[in-house]
Design a protein around this motif. Structure first.
Motif: not given
Length: 259
Positions: A60, A47, A38, A9
């Motif tokens: 992503p 993101l 996400n 992340h």
């Protein structure tokens, strides 16, 4: 020797002041790809910004994290649907699943959100990345409903019992994500790992969380995956070079990127 961080992340605020340095350290450590799940609608913009900035290196995923499932979850799911419809850059639906560790208030809603996002993954032919905490029996029951489908993905941060591992192994399209918890003193993973075929292992950091020893207690980052790689190789009695190659191929395979 290169290695893939299948779950990180780096778009969170914890990296806002030094992300270029974090990325550079990851490259220097041999990290070839970073896959980013996400959390909810509030994280979609950061993101995508990070993945656009480091296009071809950071990839992503889109999903609603189970701890973000609340009274507004249907609105959140519609945003996930919209993102998948309008943006072809997503490589997976994640991070999805169930978390009953903190709160069981929205148990039914978590199940519904999980199923909804599985359907999206099947619709778009994408893997799912499953977050499971104190909820394996529920996760297993839901996945059994899709047995025989094309569903594939990763059991993120897998820390199940041998019995749960046997049940999870039934879903042949799924990999098992191993992160820094394997280095923790009281971790049961060293007992579980030898039971997992090497062709079903992927490595991850879950940055900024779960930093491996010797960085435990600090902010985790993708470069630290080398410490996890070293420990997993030791436990599985293979060379770090062999393990890095295998887990990298496994990650690219599950994300549909293996050439």
């Amino acid at each position: 020797m290169t290695v893939i961080d299948s779950h990180s992340h780096l778009f969170l605020e914890e990296f806002s002041s030094d992300l270029p340095q974090v990325i550079e350290r990851a490259r220097m450590a041999g990290v070839s790809h970073i896959f980013m799940p996400n959390i909810d609608s509030s994280t979609v913009t950061p993101l995508l910004e990070v993945c656009n900035q480091y296009k071809g290196y950071c990839f992503p995923m889109i999903g609603l994290h189970p701890t973000s499932v609340n009274g507004m979850y249907k609105h959140e799911l519609q945003e996930i649907s919209r993102q998948l419809k309008e943006n072809e850059t997503y490589v997976a639906v994640g991070e999805v699943g169930m978390d009953l560790y903190w709160d069981q208030t929205f148990l039914d809603e978590q199940i519904e959100a999980f199923k909804f996002q599985i359907e999206l993954a099947l619709q778009y032919n994408l893997p799912i990345v499953i977050h499971c905490r104190d909820a394996f029996s529920y996760i297993y029951k839901v996945l059994k409903e899709y047995e025989g489908s094309s569903l594939k993905g990763i059991f993120h941060s897998f820390m199940g019992t041998p019995e749960e591992l046997n049940q999870a192994m039934e879903f042949g399209g799924f990999m098992f994500g191993i992160n820094g918890t394997v280095t923790f003193k009281k971790s049961v993973l060293p007992q579980i790992l030898p039971l997992i075929p090497l062709d079903r292992l992927v490595l991850e950091t879950d940055s900024p969380y779960l930093a491996p020893v010797p960085h435990r207690g600090k902010r985790n980052e993708s470069a630290f995956i080398k410490d996890t790689l070293t420990k997993v190789a030791e436990v599985c009695k293979v060379s770090p070079e062999h393990l890095s190659q295998l887990t990298s191929e496994n990650a690219l395979k599950v994300f549909g990127m293996l050439k």
